[in-house]
Design an enzyme around this catalytic site. Structure first.
Site, PDB file in Angstrom:
ATOM      1  N   HIS A  17      38.617  46.577  33.978  1.00 42.99           N
ATOM      2  CA  HIS A  17      39.435  47.774  34.141  1.00 42.99           C
ATOM      3  C   HIS A  17      38.668  48.846  34.908  1.00 42.99           C
ATOM      4  O   HIS A  17      37.611  49.288  34.462  1.00 42.99           O
ATOM      5  CB  HIS A  17      39.827  48.304  32.758  1.00 42.99           C
ATOM      6  CG  HIS A  17      40.809  49.421  32.786  1.00 42.99           C
ATOM      7  ND1 HIS A  17      40.686  50.547  32.007  1.00 42.99           N
ATOM      8  CD2 HIS A  17      41.951  49.591  33.497  1.00 42.99           C
ATOM      9  CE1 HIS A  17      41.714  51.354  32.220  1.00 42.99           C
ATOM     10  NE2 HIS A  17      42.485  50.801  33.121  1.00 42.99           N
ATOM     11  N   GLU A  44      40.963  45.623  38.270  1.00 41.93           N
ATOM     12  CA  GLU A  44      42.103  46.533  38.366  1.00 41.93           C
ATOM     13  C   GLU A  44      41.545  47.894  38.762  1.00 41.93           C
ATOM     14  O   GLU A  44      40.527  48.330  38.208  1.00 41.93           O
ATOM     15  CB  GLU A  44      42.826  46.624  37.021  1.00 41.93           C
ATOM     16  CG  GLU A  44      44.040  47.539  37.002  1.00 41.93           C
ATOM     17  CD  GLU A  44      43.721  48.991  36.690  1.00 41.93           C
ATOM     18  OE1 GLU A  44      44.626  49.841  36.807  1.00 41.93           O
ATOM     19  OE2 GLU A  44      42.548  49.303  36.341  1.00 41.93           O
ATOM     20  N   ASP A  46      42.683  52.000  40.831  1.00 42.05           N
ATOM     21  CA  ASP A  46      43.751  52.944  41.158  1.00 42.05           C
ATOM     22  C   ASP A  46      43.587  53.514  42.562  1.00 42.05           C
ATOM     23  O   ASP A  46      42.461  53.759  43.023  1.00 42.05           O
ATOM     24  CB  ASP A  46      43.734  54.098  40.160  1.00 42.05           C
ATOM     25  CG  ASP A  46      43.759  53.612  38.724  1.00 42.05           C
ATOM     26  OD1 ASP A  46      44.821  53.163  38.290  1.00 42.05           O
ATOM     27  OD2 ASP A  46      42.714  53.681  38.047  1.00 42.05           O
ATOM     28  N   HIS A  59      41.877  57.777  39.908  1.00 42.36           N
ATOM     29  CA  HIS A  59      42.940  57.683  38.906  1.00 42.36           C
ATOM     30  C   HIS A  59      43.696  58.994  38.732  1.00 42.36           C
ATOM     31  O   HIS A  59      44.919  59.005  38.663  1.00 42.36           O
ATOM     32  CB  HIS A  59      42.353  57.263  37.562  1.00 42.36           C
ATOM     33  CG  HIS A  59      43.362  57.180  36.462  1.00 42.36           C
ATOM     34  ND1 HIS A  59      43.730  58.275  35.688  1.00 42.36           N
ATOM     35  CD2 HIS A  59      44.113  56.136  36.011  1.00 42.36           C
ATOM     36  CE1 HIS A  59      44.650  57.907  34.826  1.00 42.36           C
ATOM     37  NE2 HIS A  59      44.898  56.624  34.984  1.00 42.36           N
TER      38      HIS A  59
END
Length: 255
Positions: A17, A44, A46, A59
């Site tokens: 993450h 993952e 952003d 993010h």
């Protein structure tokens, strides 16, 4: 969605993450390298747009939590953001760790065989522009893989923003998409089909075995965030969840 895409084909079941989970500052090269050092080859992260339309890996739509400064992301150009400190909040060892530019970050991942779940994270009011920009770059970067049908190498674009996913579909329908929802509302299937997504991404805390079975029976892949307990991870996989991301890359290994 291109009719040639066969569904969930990604071999990775556990994603780091935002790169380094709890072990390094999120959405930075230092975080990515920490995840890779621990064997992760799936991530993952952003993406949002700076004032000049340059995509950056962040993010929050504002500065102050993970990036030293004040104001919004769209108050600055991409290179200004790239010169900012995104690491010192985590620890002195990461002082001066920069905000990555999306193109450079994604290029590094591709060059090192790291599969990507690219979360389109538009700042308020920038859904269409962000979705289109991320999809355009992803399609260009993976044009050869898409043409050859090597779908396991092609990134998955996810977002809570249906507008962003619709824009991504218009710009690059060949790049697969996933709709993010904290919990599944009664009309979840209609909304997923409306953006022609191949996968549903949900908060694992709101998922039940029955809901998991309903998603899979409808023909979608199922991904969960953010799973930090090994026992919970095993249970979710037992329900048919295809993959999940974790912050605890020290407890849950790559898979």
């Amino acid at each position: 969605m291109s009719p040639a895409f066969p569904g969930w084909v990604y071999p990775q079941r556990v994603l780091a993450h935002r790169g380094g989970g709890t072990l390094a500052p999120e959405n930075t090269m230092a975080g990515l390298l920490e995840g890779m050092r621990r064997g992760f080859r799936a991530i993952e992260y952003d993406i949002m747009l700076a004032r000049d339309g340059v995509a950056v890996v962040m993010h929050d739509p504002y500065l102050g939590r993970t990036v030293v400064g004040a104001g919004n992301v769209f108050d600055y150009d991409g290179l200004e953001l790239a010169a900012m400190d995104a690491g010192s909040w985590f620890g002195r060892a990461f002082d001066g760790e920069p905000v990555p530019l999306f193109v450079e970050y994604a290029g590094f991942c591709k060059a090192h065989g790291v599969w990507m779940n690219m979360e389109i994270k538009p700042a308020p009011g920038y859904d269409i522009e962000t979705g289109g920009t991320v999809a355009r770059i992803a399609a260009a970067m993976f044009a050869d893989e898409i043409a050859a049908g090597r779908w396991a190498e092609v990134p998955l674009l996810s977002s809570f923003s249906e507008l962003a996913l619709e824009s991504a579909r218009e710009v690059a329908p060949e790049v697969p998409r996933a709709l993010l929802m904290s919990e599944l509302p009664p009309d979840w299937e209609r909304r997923v089909r409306a953006v022609e997504a191949v996968a549903v991404h949900v908060n694992h805390r709101h998922l039940t075995r029955e809901l998991a079975e309903a998603v899979k029976a409808a023909g979608f892949a199922l991904f969960c965030y953010t799973v930090n307990e090994p026992a919970r991870a095993r249970a979710l996989l037992g329900w048919g969840v295809d993959a999940f991301c974790t912050d605890r890359i020290d407890l849950i290994g790559p898979g």
